[in-house]
Design a protein around this motif. Structure first.
Motif, PDB file in Angstrom:
ATOM      1  N   GLU A 144       0.919  -1.144   0.088  1.00 33.95           N
ATOM      2  CA  GLU A 144      -0.427   0.338  -0.184  1.00 33.95           C
ATOM      3  C   GLU A 144       1.127   1.196   0.061  1.00 33.95           C
ATOM      4  O   GLU A 144       0.505   2.065   0.136  1.00 33.95           O
ATOM      5  N   LEU A 145       2.405   1.144   0.224  1.00 34.12           N
ATOM      6  CA  LEU A 145       3.353   1.882  -0.664  1.00 34.12           C
ATOM      7  C   LEU A 145       4.125   2.623  -1.168  1.00 34.12           C
ATOM      8  O   LEU A 145       4.084   1.039  -1.687  1.00 34.12           O
ATOM      9  N   ILE A 146       4.495   4.017  -1.723  1.00 34.98           N
ATOM     10  CA  ILE A 146       5.138   3.402  -2.525  1.00 34.98           C
ATOM     11  C   ILE A 146       6.514   3.996  -2.025  1.00 34.98           C
ATOM     12  O   ILE A 146       7.235   4.817  -1.337  1.00 34.98           O
ATOM     13  N   ARG A 147       7.576   3.305  -2.671  1.00 35.96           N
ATOM     14  CA  ARG A 147       9.140   3.165  -2.427  1.00 35.96           C
ATOM     15  C   ARG A 147       9.429   4.074  -3.475  1.00 35.96           C
ATOM     16  O   ARG A 147       9.914   4.092  -4.569  1.00 35.96           O
TER      17      ARG A 147
ATOM     18  N   GLN B 162       5.776  14.709  -9.547  1.00 28.38           N
ATOM     19  CA  GLN B 162       6.009  13.275 -10.620  1.00 28.38           C
ATOM     20  C   GLN B 162       5.252  12.108  -9.071  1.00 28.38           C
ATOM     21  O   GLN B 162       4.711  11.170  -9.369  1.00 28.38           O
ATOM     22  N   LEU B 163       5.903  12.290  -8.578  1.00 26.53           N
ATOM     23  CA  LEU B 163       5.474  11.835  -7.103  1.00 26.53           C
ATOM     24  C   LEU B 163       3.853  11.905  -6.658  1.00 26.53           C
ATOM     25  O   LEU B 163       3.117  10.688  -6.885  1.00 26.53           O
ATOM     26  N   ILE B 164       3.483  12.864  -6.738  1.00 27.31           N
ATOM     27  CA  ILE B 164       2.337  13.344  -6.625  1.00 27.31           C
ATOM     28  C   ILE B 164       1.431  13.273  -7.903  1.00 27.31           C
ATOM     29  O   ILE B 164       0.266  12.008  -7.770  1.00 27.31           O
ATOM     30  N   ASP B 165       1.702  13.114  -9.212  1.00 28.54           N
ATOM     31  CA  ASP B 165       1.129  12.559 -10.395  1.00 28.54           C
ATOM     32  C   ASP B 165       1.108  11.177  -9.936  1.00 28.54           C
ATOM     33  O   ASP B 165      -0.158  10.732  -9.895  1.00 28.54           O
ATOM     34  N   TYR B 166       1.717  10.428  -9.516  1.00 28.26           N
ATOM     35  CA  TYR B 166       2.186   8.852  -9.768  1.00 28.26           C
ATOM     36  C   TYR B 166       1.285   8.341  -8.303  1.00 28.26           C
ATOM     37  O   TYR B 166       0.209   7.621  -8.922  1.00 28.26           O
TER      38      TYR B 166
ATOM     39  N   ASP C 174      14.799  19.061  -6.848  1.00 27.65           N
ATOM     40  CA  ASP C 174      14.077  19.865  -7.911  1.00 27.65           C
ATOM     41  C   ASP C 174      12.472  19.501  -7.398  1.00 27.65           C
ATOM     42  O   ASP C 174      12.105  18.547  -6.968  1.00 27.65           O
ATOM     43  N   ASN C 175      12.032  20.908  -7.635  1.00 24.96           N
ATOM     44  CA  ASN C 175      10.080  20.572  -7.235  1.00 24.96           C
ATOM     45  C   ASN C 175       9.541  19.171  -8.720  1.00 24.96           C
ATOM     46  O   ASN C 175       8.702  18.553  -8.451  1.00 24.96           O
ATOM     47  N   HIS C 176      10.372  18.842  -9.906  1.00 20.91           N
ATOM     48  CA  HIS C 176      10.108  17.743 -10.756  1.00 20.91           C
ATOM     49  C   HIS C 176       9.759  17.236 -10.426  1.00 20.91           C
ATOM     50  O   HIS C 176       8.929  15.990 -10.104  1.00 20.91           O
TER      51      HIS C 176
ATOM     52  N   ALA D 174      -2.345  11.127  -2.665  1.00 22.09           N
ATOM     53  CA  ALA D 174      -1.887  12.842  -2.799  1.00 22.09           C
ATOM     54  C   ALA D 174      -1.449  13.370  -2.063  1.00 22.09           C
ATOM     55  O   ALA D 174      -0.637  14.507  -2.097  1.00 22.09           O
ATOM     56  N   ASP D 175      -2.471  14.006  -1.007  1.00 22.05           N
ATOM     57  CA  ASP D 175      -2.754  15.171  -0.048  1.00 22.05           C
ATOM     58  C   ASP D 175      -1.089  14.532   0.662  1.00 22.05           C
ATOM     59  O   ASP D 175      -0.490  15.995   1.273  1.00 22.05           O
ATOM     60  N   VAL D 176      -0.334  13.479   0.918  1.00 24.83           N
ATOM     61  CA  VAL D 176       0.787  13.318   1.826  1.00 24.83           C
ATOM     62  C   VAL D 176       1.750  13.474   0.332  1.00 24.83           C
ATOM     63  O   VAL D 176       2.488  14.569   1.218  1.00 24.83           O
ATOM     64  N   ALA D 177       1.626  13.100  -0.599  1.00 17.34           N
ATOM     65  CA  ALA D 177       2.863  13.521  -1.530  1.00 17.34           C
ATOM     66  C   ALA D 177       3.073  14.752  -1.482  1.00 17.34           C
ATOM     67  O   ALA D 177       3.942  15.611  -1.649  1.00 17.34           O
ATOM     68  N   LYS D 178       1.981  15.411  -1.433  1.00 15.06           N
ATOM     69  CA  LYS D 178       2.114  17.438  -1.815  1.00 15.06           C
ATOM     70  C   LYS D 178       2.607  17.224  -0.220  1.00 15.06           C
ATOM     71  O   LYS D 178       3.268  18.608  -0.157  1.00 15.06           O
ATOM     72  N   LYS D 179       2.486  16.848   0.950  1.00 18.94           N
ATOM     73  CA  LYS D 179       3.043  17.353   1.957  1.00 18.94           C
ATOM     74  C   LYS D 179       4.344  16.721   1.977  1.00 18.94           C
ATOM     75  O   LYS D 179       5.480  17.834   2.919  1.00 18.94           O
ATOM     76  N   ALA D 180       5.062  16.548   1.740  1.00 20.83           N
ATOM     77  CA  ALA D 180       6.788  15.662   1.285  1.00 20.83           C
ATOM     78  C   ALA D 180       6.833  16.841   0.373  1.00 20.83           C
ATOM     79  O   ALA D 180       8.274  17.501   0.639  1.00 20.83           O
ATOM     80  N   LYS D 181       5.837  17.159  -0.653  1.00 22.11           N
ATOM     81  CA  LYS D 181       6.826  18.301  -0.830  1.00 22.11           C
ATOM     82  C   LYS D 181       6.893  19.880  -0.143  1.00 22.11           C
ATOM     83  O   LYS D 181       7.702  20.740  -0.887  1.00 22.11           O
TER      84      LYS D 181
END
Length: 99
Positions: A22-25, A80-84, A74-76, A53-60
């Motif tokens: 259930e996680l992304i590595r 990519q992580l948010i999109d994935y 970089d933000n790119h 996606a909300d957790v990925a945005k928090k990571a960013k």
């Protein structure tokens, strides 16, 4: 029949444990290249994040992987992580509804 142990991993952003599937590595290799590990088997130092996606945005916002891996990303990469994460989250909901 014997029950198999489910491997658990800790989300680097929220600190919560969840099943590995259930996680992304995210992995950093020997050359300090950081990438999303879709197979979960790339060699290198890994960290996990929830497929949300909300957790990925928090990571960013917190640049958590910069701190964890000791490299400047970089933000790119975070985009990519948010999109994935959004893609995997939608995919999971789609296939849960089929059952």
């Amino acid at each position: 029949m014997r029950r198999r142990k489910i491997p658990m991993r800790k989300d680097i952003v929220t600190g919560e444990s969840a099943p590995k599937k259930e996680l992304i590595r995210i992995v950093r290799d020997k050359n300090n290249n950081v990438s999303i590990d879709k197979t979960g088997k790339k060699s290198g130092r890994g960290a996990y994040i929830t497929m949300n996606a909300d957790v990925a945005k928090k990571a960013k916002a917190t640049k958590i992987f910069d701190k964890s891996f000791g490299v400047k990303l970089d933000n790119h990469f975070y985009d990519q992580l948010i999109d994935y994460a959004e893609h995997e989250q939608a995919r999971k909901q789609l296939f849960q509804n089929d059952k």
